[in-house]
Design an enzyme around this catalytic site. Structure first.
Site, PDB file in Angstrom:
ATOM      1  N   GLU A 146       3.916 -10.657 -47.369  1.00  0.00           N
ATOM      2  CA  GLU A 146       3.444 -10.782 -48.746  1.00  0.00           C
ATOM      3  C   GLU A 146       2.259  -9.863 -49.012  1.00  0.00           C
ATOM      4  O   GLU A 146       1.519  -9.488 -48.105  1.00  0.00           O
ATOM      5  CB  GLU A 146       3.081 -12.248 -49.037  1.00  0.00           C
ATOM      6  CG  GLU A 146       2.086 -12.831 -48.064  1.00  0.00           C
ATOM      7  CD  GLU A 146       1.906 -14.334 -48.264  1.00  0.00           C
ATOM      8  OE1 GLU A 146       2.857 -15.076 -47.952  1.00  0.00           O
ATOM      9  OE2 GLU A 146       0.838 -14.741 -48.708  1.00  0.00           O
TER      10      GLU A 146
ATOM     11  N   CYS B 168      -4.169  -6.518 -51.919  1.00  0.00           N
ATOM     12  CA  CYS B 168      -4.432  -7.186 -50.644  1.00  0.00           C
ATOM     13  C   CYS B 168      -3.183  -7.012 -49.783  1.00  0.00           C
ATOM     14  O   CYS B 168      -2.097  -7.464 -50.160  1.00  0.00           O
ATOM     15  CB  CYS B 168      -4.713  -8.663 -50.908  1.00  0.00           C
ATOM     16  SG  CYS B 168      -4.882  -9.640 -49.415  1.00  0.00           S
TER      17      CYS B 168
ATOM     18  N   CYS C 146       0.544 -14.191 -37.580  1.00  0.00           N
ATOM     19  CA  CYS C 146      -0.759 -13.919 -36.955  1.00  0.00           C
ATOM     20  C   CYS C 146      -0.876 -14.800 -35.724  1.00  0.00           C
ATOM     21  O   CYS C 146      -0.287 -15.877 -35.671  1.00  0.00           O
ATOM     22  CB  CYS C 146      -1.868 -14.267 -37.948  1.00  0.00           C
ATOM     23  SG  CYS C 146      -3.536 -13.885 -37.346  1.00  0.00           S
TER      24      CYS C 146
ATOM     25  N   CYS D 287      -6.544 -19.600 -36.682  1.00  0.00           N
ATOM     26  CA  CYS D 287      -7.580 -20.234 -37.511  1.00  0.00           C
ATOM     27  C   CYS D 287      -6.997 -21.486 -38.162  1.00  0.00           C
ATOM     28  O   CYS D 287      -5.893 -21.454 -38.711  1.00  0.00           O
ATOM     29  CB  CYS D 287      -8.101 -19.274 -38.577  1.00  0.00           C
ATOM     30  SG  CYS D 287      -8.870 -17.805 -37.862  1.00  0.00           S
TER      31      CYS D 287
ATOM     32  N   CYS E 157      -5.639 -21.664 -41.957  1.00  0.00           N
ATOM     33  CA  CYS E 157      -4.853 -20.527 -42.448  1.00  0.00           C
ATOM     34  C   CYS E 157      -3.361 -20.711 -42.204  1.00  0.00           C
ATOM     35  O   CYS E 157      -2.939 -21.031 -41.089  1.00  0.00           O
ATOM     36  CB  CYS E 157      -5.350 -19.250 -41.775  1.00  0.00           C
ATOM     37  SG  CYS E 157      -4.490 -17.787 -42.355  1.00  0.00           S
TER      38      CYS E 157
ATOM     39  N   GLY F 141      -2.193 -11.678 -40.984  1.00  0.00           N
ATOM     40  CA  GLY F 141      -2.382 -10.867 -39.783  1.00  0.00           C
ATOM     41  C   GLY F 141      -3.832 -10.543 -39.497  1.00  0.00           C
ATOM     42  O   GLY F 141      -4.689 -10.658 -40.360  1.00  0.00           O
ATOM     43  N   GLU F 142      -4.070 -10.136 -38.254  1.00  0.00           N
ATOM     44  CA  GLU F 142      -5.406  -9.710 -37.848  1.00  0.00           C
ATOM     45  C   GLU F 142      -5.346  -8.187 -37.639  1.00  0.00           C
ATOM     46  O   GLU F 142      -4.754  -7.709 -36.671  1.00  0.00           O
ATOM     47  CB  GLU F 142      -5.800 -10.445 -36.549  1.00  0.00           C
ATOM     48  CG  GLU F 142      -7.026  -9.913 -35.841  1.00  0.00           C
ATOM     49  CD  GLU F 142      -8.244  -9.703 -36.752  1.00  0.00           C
ATOM     50  OE1 GLU F 142      -8.587 -10.599 -37.523  1.00  0.00           O
ATOM     51  OE2 GLU F 142      -8.839  -8.597 -36.696  1.00  0.00           O
TER      52      GLU F 142
ATOM     53  N   SER G  56     -10.814  -6.887 -43.074  1.00  0.00           N
ATOM     54  CA  SER G  56     -11.346  -8.206 -42.728  1.00  0.00           C
ATOM     55  C   SER G  56     -10.876  -8.605 -41.335  1.00  0.00           C
ATOM     56  O   SER G  56      -9.689  -8.524 -41.020  1.00  0.00           O
ATOM     57  CB  SER G  56     -10.850  -9.225 -43.760  1.00  0.00           C
ATOM     58  OG  SER G  56     -11.307 -10.504 -43.440  1.00  0.00           O
TER      59      SER G  56
ATOM     60  N   SER H  34     -14.978 -12.583 -40.830  1.00  0.00           N
ATOM     61  CA  SER H  34     -14.700 -13.983 -41.145  1.00  0.00           C
ATOM     62  C   SER H  34     -15.589 -14.839 -40.261  1.00  0.00           C
ATOM     63  O   SER H  34     -15.314 -15.029 -39.083  1.00  0.00           O
ATOM     64  CB  SER H  34     -13.226 -14.291 -40.898  1.00  0.00           C
ATOM     65  OG  SER H  34     -12.445 -13.566 -41.816  1.00  0.00           O
ATOM     66  N   LEU H  35     -16.666 -15.319 -40.853  1.00  0.00           N
ATOM     67  CA  LEU H  35     -17.677 -16.041 -40.085  1.00  0.00           C
ATOM     68  C   LEU H  35     -17.377 -17.542 -40.103  1.00  0.00           C
ATOM     69  O   LEU H  35     -17.221 -18.163 -39.058  1.00  0.00           O
ATOM     70  CB  LEU H  35     -19.047 -15.728 -40.706  1.00  0.00           C
ATOM     71  CG  LEU H  35     -20.296 -16.160 -39.975  1.00  0.00           C
ATOM     72  CD1 LEU H  35     -20.329 -15.605 -38.565  1.00  0.00           C
ATOM     73  CD2 LEU H  35     -21.535 -15.689 -40.750  1.00  0.00           C
ATOM     74  N   HIS H  36     -17.324 -18.104 -41.294  1.00  0.00           N
ATOM     75  CA  HIS H  36     -16.907 -19.490 -41.532  1.00  0.00           C
ATOM     76  C   HIS H  36     -17.775 -20.577 -40.913  1.00  0.00           C
ATOM     77  O   HIS H  36     -17.463 -21.763 -41.040  1.00  0.00           O
ATOM     78  CB  HIS H  36     -15.441 -19.726 -41.112  1.00  0.00           C
ATOM     79  CG  HIS H  36     -14.472 -18.772 -41.737  1.00  0.00           C
ATOM     80  ND1 HIS H  36     -14.617 -18.291 -43.024  1.00  0.00           N
ATOM     81  CD2 HIS H  36     -13.331 -18.198 -41.257  1.00  0.00           C
ATOM     82  CE1 HIS H  36     -13.606 -17.480 -43.296  1.00  0.00           C
ATOM     83  NE2 HIS H  36     -12.828 -17.395 -42.256  1.00  0.00           N
TER      84      HIS H  36
ATOM     85  N   CYS I 224      -3.182 -17.555 -48.108  1.00  0.00           N
ATOM     86  CA  CYS I 224      -2.685 -16.555 -47.157  1.00  0.00           C
ATOM     87  C   CYS I 224      -1.485 -17.057 -46.367  1.00  0.00           C
ATOM     88  O   CYS I 224      -1.604 -18.040 -45.646  1.00  0.00           O
ATOM     89  CB  CYS I 224      -3.777 -16.284 -46.111  1.00  0.00           C
ATOM     90  SG  CYS I 224      -4.819 -14.919 -46.480  1.00  0.00           S
TER      91      CYS I 224
HETATM   92  N1  SAH Z   1      -7.363 -11.872 -39.880  1.00  0.00           N
HETATM   93  C1  SAH Z   1      -8.308 -11.422 -40.851  1.00  0.00           C
HETATM   94  C2  SAH Z   1      -7.717 -11.374 -42.250  1.00  0.00           C
HETATM   95  C3  SAH Z   1      -7.314 -12.744 -42.684  1.00  0.00           C
HETATM   96  S1  SAH Z   1      -7.278 -13.295 -44.313  1.00  0.00           S
HETATM   97  C4  SAH Z   1      -9.540 -12.294 -40.827  1.00  0.00           C
HETATM   98  O1  SAH Z   1      -9.543 -13.297 -40.123  1.00  0.00           O
HETATM   99  O2  SAH Z   1     -10.523 -11.946 -41.470  1.00  0.00           O
HETATM  100  C5  SAH Z   1      -8.757 -12.988 -45.136  1.00  0.00           C
HETATM  101  C6  SAH Z   1      -9.722 -14.168 -45.253  1.00  0.00           C
HETATM  102  O3  SAH Z   1      -9.137 -15.328 -45.855  1.00  0.00           O
HETATM  103  C7  SAH Z   1     -10.279 -14.594 -43.919  1.00  0.00           C
HETATM  104  O4  SAH Z   1     -11.661 -14.762 -44.032  1.00  0.00           O
HETATM  105  C8  SAH Z   1      -9.586 -15.916 -43.703  1.00  0.00           C
HETATM  106  O5  SAH Z   1     -10.292 -16.705 -42.800  1.00  0.00           O
HETATM  107  C9  SAH Z   1      -9.521 -16.461 -45.093  1.00  0.00           C
HETATM  108  N2  SAH Z   1      -8.545 -17.517 -45.300  1.00  0.00           N
HETATM  109  C10 SAH Z   1      -7.314 -17.647 -44.775  1.00  0.00           C
HETATM  110  N3  SAH Z   1      -6.705 -18.757 -45.208  1.00  0.00           N
HETATM  111  C11 SAH Z   1      -7.576 -19.360 -46.035  1.00  0.00           C
HETATM  112  C12 SAH Z   1      -7.527 -20.557 -46.806  1.00  0.00           C
HETATM  113  N4  SAH Z   1      -6.471 -21.362 -46.783  1.00  0.00           N
HETATM  114  N5  SAH Z   1      -8.612 -20.856 -47.561  1.00  0.00           N
HETATM  115  C13 SAH Z   1      -9.684 -20.048 -47.591  1.00  0.00           C
HETATM  116  N6  SAH Z   1      -9.784 -18.901 -46.886  1.00  0.00           N
HETATM  117  C14 SAH Z   1      -8.747 -18.568 -46.112  1.00  0.00           C
END
Ligand code: SAH
Length: 366
Positions: A109, A122, A129, A133, A136, A176-177, A208, A231-233, A350
């Site tokens: 997608e 995007c 992936c 996480c 996701c 994907g990463e 990202s 992606s810190l979170h 995503c």
């Molecule tokens: N693999 C990469 C790109 C992933 S998607 C990464 O980890 O950065 C881009 C961003 O969307 C990432 O920060 C990911 O953690 C976040 N993301 C994915 N699913 C999500 C969701 N359901 N709600 C909020 N953020 C999400």
């Protein structure tokens, strides 16, 4: 053709026909090939322009090439053209979500977002992936394979063809990463910013990553002008481990050190993505910790209220909680915004679009 094989990445030779994806070749590689074929150098540029600017779907259209050359090209190569199998259009803001089919039948997608400053796409970098996480959807079935540079380009070309509008920004934030598919992603960025292609400035490209430390360092050495988004979170190793399995392999301290190195090498400010999850990482105390952690990092924090997925129990905090979180960061002198949700009426996190498409199709086949 032996030489050509050395130049193209594995997996781009089509099973059955032995043909290669011509969109995978950089202009330098195409020029070397044409030279080998005894053609003048400007021919390579002509072909490259047909492929990456005029988005020609076949060699027949390349009217300024001789028939002999067009035949020779189609004997050895194919052109990746991705057809959308489904397009969801937001009535609110014109966001368009695309489900695209690859030549091998895999589904990915991509999303077009329309902003005042231009169109942003995007793109996905892998089918699925393997980073795991917790919130996701892309990772629920693991990773099928990485996309080739040509396939990542084709995502953008499919959208450009569909809308007829220019794309000015690209974020590698789909499924994907990207750093787990390093070589192809770097090739993609270089081709995307080639002045003979779409010529998208590297400053308008964001990659990202979930934080693969050795790869962040490798990327920094390439001295690209792209924006790196981490992606810190979470503000602590402990919380980060509970939502991102990859945090166990790469501790927060090392991830941030790699980010600092990226900034020093490239001079590019980083973005820190922080998906805010109710009851997990959304308190004012967490915000204080985050401010402390990022002090002096020259970064921007992007707060993303989590988009809940059916398979997990994570919930989004209410708006006021997210605003309070942001206020703490701003008070501490950090730059922080709350991500505006695009295409709310066609909302899907995503990787969810692909999953729902695959599921519906599987049901039809049963
Ligand atoms: N693999 C990469 C790109 C992933 S998607 C990464 O980890 O950065 C881009 C961003 O969307 C990432 O920060 C990911 O953690 C976040 N993301 C994915 N699913 C999500 C969701 N359901 N709600 C909020 N953020 C999400």
């Amino acid at each position: 053709m032996a030489k050509l094989e050395e130049m193209t990445p594995a997996g781009t030779r089509e099973y059955g026909t032995g043909k290669q994806d011509i969109c995978e070749l950089t202009l330098t590689e195409l020029t070397a090939l044409l030279k080998e074929w005894g053609e003048p150098a400007y021919r390579a540029k002509q072909i490259y322009t047909w492929l990456h600017q005029k988005l020609a779907p076949d060699f027949l259209q390349m009217s300024n090439l001789s028939k002999g050359l067009r035949d020779r090209l189609s004997e050895h190569f194919y052109i990746t053209v991705m057809e959308p199998v489904e397009v969801l259009v937001s009535k609110l803001d014109g966001t368009r979500k695309y489900v695209l089919r690859l030549r091998d039948g895999n589904i990915i997608e991509a999303v077009l977002m329309r902003y005042h400053h231009g169109n942003s796409v995007c793109v996905s970098s892998q089918v699925g992936c393997r980073m795991g996480c917790r919130f996701c959807a892309s990772t629920l079935d693991g990773c099928v394979r990485g996309l080739t540079a040509a396939e990542m380009l084709a995502e953008i070309y499919a959208i450009t063809r569909d809308t007829g509008e220019r794309v000015s920004n690209v974020v590698i934030m789909g499924s994907g990463e990207p750093l787990d598919n390093f070589d192809e992603t770097v090739r993609f960025i270089r081709m995307l910013s080639d002045e003979n292609g779409l010529n998208i400035s590297q400053r308008n490209i964001t990659l990202s990553t979930c934080g693969l430390v050795p790869k962040i360092r490798e990327l920094a050495e390439l001295d690209l002008q792209i924006t790196l988004a981490l992606s810190l979170h979470a503000a602590s190793q402990e919380v980060r481990e509970t939502i991102m399995p990859v945090a166990r392999a790469y501790p927060l301290r090392e991830v941030l050190a790699a980010c600092r190195m990226y900034f020093e090498k490239t001079g590019r400010r980083l973005t820190f993505e922080y998906s805010v999850v109710k009851g997990v990482n959304d308190t004012v105390q967490e915000a204080e910790k985050l401010a402390q952690l990022l002090k002096g990092m020259h970064g921007h924090v992007n707060l993303i209220p989590v988009n809940p997925i059916r398979e997990r129990s994570y919930e989004s905090p209410d708006r006021r909680t997210v605003e309070a979180f942001q206020a703490v960061l701003l008070c501490r002198g950090l730059s922080a915004t709350i991500r505006r949700e695009m295409g709310r009426d066609i909302s899907s996190a995503c990787g969810q679009l692909r999953r729902s498409y695959e599921k519906r199709n599987a049901e039809q086949e049963d």
